[in-house]
Scaffold this active site. Sequence first.
Site, PDB file in Angstrom:
ATOM      1  N   GLN A   1       9.134   7.924  -6.449  1.00  0.00           N
ATOM      2  CA  GLN A   1       8.228   7.793  -7.594  1.00  0.00           C
ATOM      3  C   GLN A   1       7.840   9.170  -8.136  1.00  0.00           C
ATOM      4  O   GLN A   1       8.066  10.201  -7.508  1.00  0.00           O
ATOM      5  CB  GLN A   1       6.958   7.036  -7.160  1.00  0.00           C
ATOM      6  CG  GLN A   1       6.296   7.611  -5.922  1.00  0.00           C
ATOM      7  CD  GLN A   1       5.466   6.601  -5.156  1.00  0.00           C
ATOM      8  OE1 GLN A   1       5.062   5.573  -5.684  1.00  0.00           O
ATOM      9  NE2 GLN A   1       5.209   6.879  -3.891  1.00  0.00           N
TER      10      GLN A   1
ATOM     11  N   ASP B   1      -2.489   8.452   0.838  1.00  0.00           N
ATOM     12  CA  ASP B   1      -3.538   9.452   0.599  1.00  0.00           C
ATOM     13  C   ASP B   1      -4.389   9.693   1.848  1.00  0.00           C
ATOM     14  O   ASP B   1      -5.121  10.681   1.914  1.00  0.00           O
ATOM     15  CB  ASP B   1      -4.401   9.056  -0.600  1.00  0.00           C
ATOM     16  CG  ASP B   1      -5.031   7.677  -0.446  1.00  0.00           C
ATOM     17  OD1 ASP B   1      -5.655   7.406   0.604  1.00  0.00           O
ATOM     18  OD2 ASP B   1      -4.911   6.862  -1.379  1.00  0.00           O
TER      19      ASP B   1
ATOM     20  N   ASP C   1       9.791   3.070   6.219  1.00  0.00           N
ATOM     21  CA  ASP C   1       9.686   1.845   5.437  1.00  0.00           C
ATOM     22  C   ASP C   1       8.827   0.816   6.172  1.00  0.00           C
ATOM     23  O   ASP C   1       9.186   0.351   7.261  1.00  0.00           O
ATOM     24  CB  ASP C   1      11.109   1.307   5.202  1.00  0.00           C
ATOM     25  CG  ASP C   1      11.112   0.015   4.402  1.00  0.00           C
ATOM     26  OD1 ASP C   1      10.056  -0.327   3.820  1.00  0.00           O
ATOM     27  OD2 ASP C   1      12.165  -0.652   4.369  1.00  0.00           O
TER      28      ASP C   1
ATOM     29  N   ASP D   1      -2.095  -1.336   2.472  1.00  0.00           N
ATOM     30  CA  ASP D   1      -2.737  -0.493   1.457  1.00  0.00           C
ATOM     31  C   ASP D   1      -1.646   0.007   0.531  1.00  0.00           C
ATOM     32  O   ASP D   1      -1.250   1.169   0.575  1.00  0.00           O
ATOM     33  CB  ASP D   1      -3.445   0.660   2.175  1.00  0.00           C
ATOM     34  CG  ASP D   1      -4.103   1.620   1.198  1.00  0.00           C
ATOM     35  OD1 ASP D   1      -4.152   1.326  -0.010  1.00  0.00           O
ATOM     36  OD2 ASP D   1      -4.550   2.690   1.658  1.00  0.00           O
ATOM     37  N   CYS D   2      -1.144  -0.902  -0.282  1.00  0.00           N
ATOM     38  CA  CYS D   2       0.041  -0.620  -1.079  1.00  0.00           C
ATOM     39  C   CYS D   2      -0.331  -0.315  -2.522  1.00  0.00           C
ATOM     40  O   CYS D   2      -1.438  -0.557  -2.962  1.00  0.00           O
ATOM     41  CB  CYS D   2       0.958  -1.835  -1.051  1.00  0.00           C
ATOM     42  SG  CYS D   2       0.125  -3.368  -1.478  1.00  0.00           S
ATOM     43  N   SER D   3       0.646   0.211  -3.263  1.00  0.00           N
ATOM     44  CA  SER D   3       0.480   0.334  -4.703  1.00  0.00           C
ATOM     45  C   SER D   3       0.798  -1.022  -5.338  1.00  0.00           C
ATOM     46  O   SER D   3       0.957  -2.027  -4.654  1.00  0.00           O
ATOM     47  CB  SER D   3       1.356   1.468  -5.238  1.00  0.00           C
ATOM     48  OG  SER D   3       2.665   1.352  -4.739  1.00  0.00           O
ATOM     49  N   ASP D   4       0.891  -1.055  -6.645  1.00  0.00           N
ATOM     50  CA  ASP D   4       1.126  -2.311  -7.356  1.00  0.00           C
ATOM     51  C   ASP D   4       2.454  -2.950  -6.942  1.00  0.00           C
ATOM     52  O   ASP D   4       3.347  -2.257  -6.447  1.00  0.00           O
ATOM     53  CB  ASP D   4       1.156  -2.044  -8.871  1.00  0.00           C
ATOM     54  CG  ASP D   4      -0.157  -1.460  -9.369  1.00  0.00           C
ATOM     55  OD1 ASP D   4      -1.135  -1.462  -8.586  1.00  0.00           O
ATOM     56  OD2 ASP D   4      -0.216  -0.995 -10.514  1.00  0.00           O
TER      57      ASP D   4
ATOM     58  N   PRO E   1       8.073   0.898  -5.183  1.00  0.00           N
ATOM     59  CA  PRO E   1       8.154   0.818  -3.722  1.00  0.00           C
ATOM     60  C   PRO E   1       7.248  -0.265  -3.119  1.00  0.00           C
ATOM     61  O   PRO E   1       7.470  -0.708  -2.002  1.00  0.00           O
ATOM     62  CB  PRO E   1       7.741   2.222  -3.256  1.00  0.00           C
ATOM     63  CG  PRO E   1       7.152   2.900  -4.427  1.00  0.00           C
ATOM     64  CD  PRO E   1       7.669   2.231  -5.648  1.00  0.00           C
TER      65      PRO E   1
END
Lengths: 277, 277
Positions: free
Chosen positions: B31, B86, B139, B157-160, B164
């Site tokens: 990303q 983060d 992964d 705790d993932c992104s949208d 990924p």
Amino acid sequence: MNLWISEAQTKDLELRARVKETLFMGKSDFQEIAVVDSHQFGRMLVLDGVFQTSVTDEFIYHEMIVHVPLYTHPSPKKVLVIGGGDGGTIREVVKHECVEKAEMVEIDGLVVDVCKKFLPEISEAMIHNHPKLELKIGDGISHMKQAENKYDIIIVDCSDPIGPGKGLFTPAFYTNVYKALKDDGLFVQQTESPFYHQELITYVNKEIRQLFPITKMYLANIPTYPSGLHCFTMGSKKYDPIQSSVENQQGLTTRYYNKDIHRSSFVLPNFVQELLK
Amino acid sequence: MNLWISEAQTKDLELRARVKETLFMGKSDFQEIAVVDSHQFGRMLVLDGVFQTSVTDEFIYHEMIVHVPLYTHPSPKKVLVIGGGDGGTIREVVKHECVEKAEMVEIDGLVVDVCKKFLPEISEAMIHNHPKLELKIGDGISHMKQAENKYDIIIVDCSDPIGPGKGLFTPAFYTNVYKALKDDGLFVQQTESPFYHQELITYVNKEIRQLFPITKMYLANIPTYPSGLHCFTMGSKKYDPIQSSVENQQGLTTRYYNKDIHRSSFVLPNFVQELLK
């Protein structure tokens, strides 16, 4: 056409919504008035560049500014709304069977006219001249000076504390609100975002606490308002909103409010509690 | 310089923040990664153009994704975090005395490196190699396939659910999460905004309910996330978050979470309840 409306939520933050069509743009004696039809929120009322309400999420603000105080009072008969020119607050007030008279004092007659034309689902109680409704175009601050021991509930449904809304955040106004309420009356005012308007919240809370034995703040999630979190400050002479009877809180069809929300909306995150100390 | 960063919250809605300085711009195998210093929110992590976290409001997301599940379980010892590059989630996890081991599997090593450099207050547990922390760059989906009956709590705790993060919202992944949990384990996943991602919420809830006897959703107010209202979906094999012991919920210094927020965050407005039917 790639048309966007932009709102300065703070001087460093903007929310921009893609617009299908501008339906109205004009200027009253008090402010610039616009209605736009946005892709995300549908038709929106915009005053002096600030998003006021949208047909998509207005139910949240209007349910929460009305049902929380009206279900806190065991039997509100006389209700006064200061501001609320779009009519959404009064629409919810007249739904309560116990309410006999719902007065509304809005300073800007053009806002009322524009909303009746372009936001009829919000202003329906004004359009149909609901028998409980007494609508007066005039200055809410002057109106409060004359009233004494008259209302069960006063709802201050104002715009931001700039422009015409400014005088509705003063100690003199709050003193008149107190005086205009009956001995067991209570009032609610919209008091902006706990993220972006912390000084205002602390100030209002301090002023209200000096007058009312019960002062509480509650929260609601409103995506078109800055930060998405909006707060309301309640001053009450007798009834505690958290102790209010659950049995009262039945009978209306709502999309946000319910009896558990009534209570949980008063539960404050630690950083918000800090603002009230 | 009048510099702004813009996030497309939906295709019809943008949030724009005024920027003091761009601190990092780069591209990993997964990303685009940026860190900007904004006037409103301070330093922010931005992945593929989406605001991920800011030093001003990160405490809300991280407290709520961690303390709600960790105080629901009476004695969590082994905790797994999927994503969370983060470091804010793991920072909160290791604060719990009962936790013995906190594994974290983040797919993008560059996110970890960038956060350690530019967001040290968020990534402090990673910077100081906290003794409970076992950080693996890899992964999360593969990791879950190998684990069995191993964790008390898994936090996704993932992104949208694009890029990924996409594979973390599939039935196969949830089945592996269930398998990787102990008999009284529970898991939580961030599941976006109840205003803008209603199909996702309904879908995830339905999938989790097929696996876990206790499936609940809870809410938190996060101004940098779309609509300002964010939801989390919890699947639990045994412990009910609403019944969890109040006595457990003491001892940590928090700025958003408290024992009343723990419960009230599960109180849902009517329109959100409708999504889960």
